[in-house]
Motif scaffolding. Structure first.
Motif, PDB file in Angstrom:
ATOM      1  N   VAL A 160     -11.771   1.178  -4.312  1.00 13.68           N
ATOM      2  CA  VAL A 160     -10.677   1.165  -3.336  1.00 13.68           C
ATOM      3  C   VAL A 160     -11.220   1.360  -1.923  1.00 13.68           C
ATOM      4  O   VAL A 160     -10.692   0.799  -0.970  1.00 13.68           O
ATOM      5  CB  VAL A 160      -9.617   2.238  -3.682  1.00 13.68           C
ATOM      6  CG1 VAL A 160      -8.582   2.381  -2.582  1.00 13.68           C
ATOM      7  CG2 VAL A 160      -8.938   1.893  -4.999  1.00 13.68           C
TER       8      VAL A 160
ATOM      9  N   TYR B  39      -4.513  -6.414  -4.010  1.00 12.80           N
ATOM     10  CA  TYR B  39      -3.855  -5.615  -5.038  1.00 12.80           C
ATOM     11  C   TYR B  39      -2.426  -6.132  -5.208  1.00 12.80           C
ATOM     12  O   TYR B  39      -1.832  -6.626  -4.260  1.00 12.80           O
ATOM     13  CB  TYR B  39      -3.807  -4.130  -4.633  1.00 12.80           C
ATOM     14  CG  TYR B  39      -5.173  -3.522  -4.427  1.00 12.80           C
ATOM     15  CD1 TYR B  39      -5.906  -3.046  -5.504  1.00 12.80           C
ATOM     16  CD2 TYR B  39      -5.735  -3.427  -3.160  1.00 12.80           C
ATOM     17  CE1 TYR B  39      -7.162  -2.489  -5.324  1.00 12.80           C
ATOM     18  CE2 TYR B  39      -6.989  -2.873  -2.966  1.00 12.80           C
ATOM     19  CZ  TYR B  39      -7.695  -2.407  -4.051  1.00 12.80           C
ATOM     20  OH  TYR B  39      -8.927  -1.862  -3.879  1.00 12.80           O
TER      21      TYR B  39
ATOM     22  N   LEU C 228      -2.846   3.726  -2.863  1.00 17.60           N
ATOM     23  CA  LEU C 228      -4.134   3.048  -2.685  1.00 17.60           C
ATOM     24  C   LEU C 228      -4.601   3.125  -1.235  1.00 17.60           C
ATOM     25  O   LEU C 228      -5.778   3.369  -0.966  1.00 17.60           O
ATOM     26  CB  LEU C 228      -4.037   1.587  -3.131  1.00 17.60           C
ATOM     27  CG  LEU C 228      -3.946   1.346  -4.629  1.00 17.60           C
ATOM     28  CD1 LEU C 228      -3.718  -0.139  -4.908  1.00 17.60           C
ATOM     29  CD2 LEU C 228      -5.198   1.828  -5.322  1.00 17.60           C
TER      30      LEU C 228
ATOM     31  N   HIS D 284      -7.962   4.907   0.086  1.00 13.36           N
ATOM     32  CA  HIS D 284      -8.884   4.203   0.988  1.00 13.36           C
ATOM     33  C   HIS D 284      -9.173   5.062   2.219  1.00 13.36           C
ATOM     34  O   HIS D 284     -10.326   5.185   2.648  1.00 13.36           O
ATOM     35  CB  HIS D 284      -8.278   2.853   1.395  1.00 13.36           C
ATOM     36  CG  HIS D 284      -9.133   2.041   2.293  1.00 13.36           C
ATOM     37  ND1 HIS D 284     -10.198   1.305   1.824  1.00 13.36           N
ATOM     38  CD2 HIS D 284      -9.109   1.845   3.634  1.00 13.36           C
ATOM     39  CE1 HIS D 284     -10.788   0.687   2.840  1.00 13.36           C
ATOM     40  NE2 HIS D 284     -10.134   1.004   3.955  1.00 13.36           N
TER      41      HIS D 284
END
Length: 148
Positions: free
Chosen positions: A40, A51, A70, A74
């Motif tokens: 990620v 994604y 996500l 990140h």
């Protein structure tokens, strides 16, 4: 005369091989989580097409408790805690909880004790209520600061 309990009182150090064997599962879990975070961190979820979109958000416009998770991961990988909290504050709390629980698991494993997580109804209902409140608040007009 031989003391039967003499053997049971003897303190033995665990064999190194046995210790590494006990640590295999926590190490495997850490490797899997680190691999997921590395992926990620390398493949930016802010760029479209990497994604799948959240189906709940896509079809209803409602942010689920995981929306922004996500992007939050990140940001954590890149050391941007403010952005991670903005994307999904609950996910950041989950990452911290995982780190604490994994550390407790390793310490208990090294000491030869199993990790027992006995969540009762009160803890489970509390976690469910927290997820529900987070979801509702982030979807209300005054909860816009919780949008990813």
């Amino acid at each position: 005369m031989h003391d039967v309990n003499a053997d049971s009182r003897r303190v033995t150090q665990p064999r190194t091989g046995a210790l590494w064997g006990r640590l295999a599962v926590p190490a495997g879990v850490l490797a899997a989580v680190a691999g997921a975070f590395a992926y990620v961190g390398a493949v930016d979820p802010n760029e479209p097409g990497h994604y799948p979109a959240c189906p709940l958000l896509q079809y209803t416009g409602i942010y689920c408790p995981g929306c922004g998770g996500l992007r939050s991961a990140h940001a954590v990988v890149h050391g941007d805690l403010a952005a991670a909290l903005q994307d999904n504050a609950l996910a950041v709390a989950g990452y911290a909880l995982f780190a604490v629980m994994w550390t407790v698991w390793v310490v208990r494993t090294v000491r030869g004790r199993p990790l027992r997580v006995d969540l009762g109804p009160v803890q489970l209902w509390t976690a469910g209520a927290l997820l529900l409140v987070f979801t509702v608040v982030r979807n209300l007009p005054f909860g816009g600061w919780l949008h990813p």
